[in-house]
Design a protein around this motif. Structure first.
Motif, PDB file in Angstrom:
ATOM      1  N   UNK A 114       0.818  -1.211   0.000  1.00  0.00           N
ATOM      2  CA  UNK A 114       0.000   0.000   0.000  1.00  0.00           C
ATOM      3  C   UNK A 114       0.852   1.261   0.000  1.00  0.00           C
ATOM      4  N   UNK A 115       1.907   1.288   0.816  1.00  0.00           N
ATOM      5  CA  UNK A 115       2.775   2.464   0.872  1.00  0.00           C
ATOM      6  C   UNK A 115       3.523   2.633  -0.452  1.00  0.00           C
ATOM      7  N   UNK A 116       4.018   1.543  -1.014  1.00  0.00           N
ATOM      8  CA  UNK A 116       4.701   1.612  -2.289  1.00  0.00           C
ATOM      9  C   UNK A 116       3.759   2.139  -3.370  1.00  0.00           C
ATOM     10  N   UNK A 117       2.546   1.664  -3.378  1.00  0.00           N
ATOM     11  CA  UNK A 117       1.552   2.108  -4.359  1.00  0.00           C
ATOM     12  C   UNK A 117       1.258   3.601  -4.190  1.00  0.00           C
ATOM     13  N   UNK A 118       1.106   4.045  -2.970  1.00  0.00           N
ATOM     14  CA  UNK A 118       0.857   5.466  -2.689  1.00  0.00           C
ATOM     15  C   UNK A 118       2.002   6.336  -3.224  1.00  0.00           C
ATOM     16  N   UNK A 119       3.227   5.915  -2.956  1.00  0.00           N
ATOM     17  CA  UNK A 119       4.388   6.676  -3.419  1.00  0.00           C
ATOM     18  C   UNK A 119       4.506   6.657  -4.941  1.00  0.00           C
ATOM     19  N   UNK A 120       4.188   5.527  -5.550  1.00  0.00           N
ATOM     20  CA  UNK A 120       4.254   5.439  -7.008  1.00  0.00           C
ATOM     21  C   UNK A 120       3.171   6.273  -7.684  1.00  0.00           C
ATOM     22  N   UNK A 121       2.010   6.380  -7.069  1.00  0.00           N
ATOM     23  CA  UNK A 121       0.952   7.236  -7.614  1.00  0.00           C
ATOM     24  C   UNK A 121       1.428   8.684  -7.637  1.00  0.00           C
ATOM     25  N   UNK A 122       2.060   9.142  -6.551  1.00  0.00           N
ATOM     26  CA  UNK A 122       2.573  10.518  -6.506  1.00  0.00           C
ATOM     27  C   UNK A 122       3.693  10.706  -7.523  1.00  0.00           C
ATOM     28  N   UNK A 123       4.585   9.737  -7.631  1.00  0.00           N
ATOM     29  CA  UNK A 123       5.674   9.834  -8.606  1.00  0.00           C
ATOM     30  C   UNK A 123       5.117   9.896 -10.026  1.00  0.00           C
ATOM     31  N   UNK A 124       4.140   9.077 -10.327  1.00  0.00           N
ATOM     32  CA  UNK A 124       3.533   9.082 -11.652  1.00  0.00           C
ATOM     33  C   UNK A 124       2.849  10.418 -11.939  1.00  0.00           C
ATOM     34  N   UNK A 125       2.117  10.942 -10.968  1.00  0.00           N
ATOM     35  CA  UNK A 125       1.438  12.229 -11.153  1.00  0.00           C
ATOM     36  C   UNK A 125       2.441  13.357 -11.356  1.00  0.00           C
ATOM     37  N   UNK A 126       3.512  13.345 -10.589  1.00  0.00           N
ATOM     38  CA  UNK A 126       4.530  14.390 -10.709  1.00  0.00           C
ATOM     39  C   UNK A 126       5.234  14.306 -12.060  1.00  0.00           C
ATOM     40  N   UNK A 127       5.542  13.094 -12.508  1.00  0.00           N
ATOM     41  CA  UNK A 127       6.182  12.922 -13.807  1.00  0.00           C
ATOM     42  C   UNK A 127       5.243  13.356 -14.924  1.00  0.00           C
ATOM     43  N   UNK A 172       8.683  18.816  -7.433  1.00  0.00           N
ATOM     44  CA  UNK A 172       7.700  17.808  -7.026  1.00  0.00           C
ATOM     45  C   UNK A 172       8.135  16.428  -7.509  1.00  0.00           C
ATOM     46  N   UNK A 173       8.566  16.324  -8.764  1.00  0.00           N
ATOM     47  CA  UNK A 173       8.981  15.036  -9.312  1.00  0.00           C
ATOM     48  C   UNK A 173      10.232  14.526  -8.594  1.00  0.00           C
ATOM     49  N   UNK A 174      11.171  15.407  -8.349  1.00  0.00           N
ATOM     50  CA  UNK A 174      12.403  15.041  -7.647  1.00  0.00           C
ATOM     51  C   UNK A 174      12.083  14.521  -6.242  1.00  0.00           C
ATOM     52  N   UNK A 175      11.240  15.250  -5.527  1.00  0.00           N
ATOM     53  CA  UNK A 175      10.877  14.855  -4.164  1.00  0.00           C
ATOM     54  C   UNK A 175      10.113  13.528  -4.154  1.00  0.00           C
ATOM     55  N   UNK A 176       9.229  13.342  -5.132  1.00  0.00           N
ATOM     56  CA  UNK A 176       8.460  12.093  -5.208  1.00  0.00           C
ATOM     57  C   UNK A 176       9.392  10.912  -5.469  1.00  0.00           C
ATOM     58  N   UNK A 177      10.362  11.108  -6.356  1.00  0.00           N
ATOM     59  CA  UNK A 177      11.312  10.032  -6.635  1.00  0.00           C
ATOM     60  C   UNK A 177      12.157   9.719  -5.401  1.00  0.00           C
ATOM     61  N   UNK A 183       3.552  17.075 -19.244  1.00  0.00           N
ATOM     62  CA  UNK A 183       2.543  17.997 -19.759  1.00  0.00           C
ATOM     63  C   UNK A 183       3.174  19.356 -20.043  1.00  0.00           C
ATOM     64  N   UNK A 184       4.027  19.790 -19.143  1.00  0.00           N
ATOM     65  CA  UNK A 184       4.735  21.052 -19.371  1.00  0.00           C
ATOM     66  C   UNK A 184       5.662  20.965 -20.582  1.00  0.00           C
ATOM     67  N   UNK A 185       6.318  19.824 -20.753  1.00  0.00           N
ATOM     68  CA  UNK A 185       7.202  19.639 -21.908  1.00  0.00           C
ATOM     69  C   UNK A 185       6.398  19.758 -23.200  1.00  0.00           C
ATOM     70  N   UNK A 186       5.251  19.095 -23.264  1.00  0.00           N
ATOM     71  CA  UNK A 186       4.454  19.165 -24.495  1.00  0.00           C
ATOM     72  C   UNK A 186       3.908  20.568 -24.732  1.00  0.00           C
ATOM     73  N   UNK A 187       3.793  21.355 -23.662  1.00  0.00           N
ATOM     74  CA  UNK A 187       3.362  22.751 -23.789  1.00  0.00           C
ATOM     75  C   UNK A 187       4.536  23.693 -24.049  1.00  0.00           C
TER      76      UNK A 187
END
Length: 64
Positions: free
Chosen positions: A9-22, A45-50, A27-31
């Motif tokens: 559960x904890x791993x899944x929670x952390x991976x959800x945040x990492x995926x959202x941050x990435x 955010x992405x760095x901290x999530x990783x 999205x910013x890159x495509x913009x």
């Protein structure tokens, strides 16, 4: 001792945040927005999530 379910559960929670941050960064890159305050926030955010996920995954298991 944490159970395997707690670990999962904890791993899944952390991976959800990492995926959202990435995804936010991509999205910013495509913009074509790869600098400025929005990029800085998304990058941090992405760095901290990783780092959080990596620290969790590399915590020594003292039960072995």
């Amino acid at each position: 001792m944490a159970s395997i379910e707690d670990f999962r559960m904890k791993s899944h929670e952390l991976l959800i945040e990492l995926d959202a941050a990435t995804m936010e960064m991509m999205t910013l890159v495509t913009s074509k927005c790869v600098s400025g305050p929005d990029w800085d926030f998304a990058s941090k955010r992405q760095h901290d999530a990783y780092k959080s996920w990596d620290a969790f995954m590399n915590t020594p298991n003292t039960n072995i």
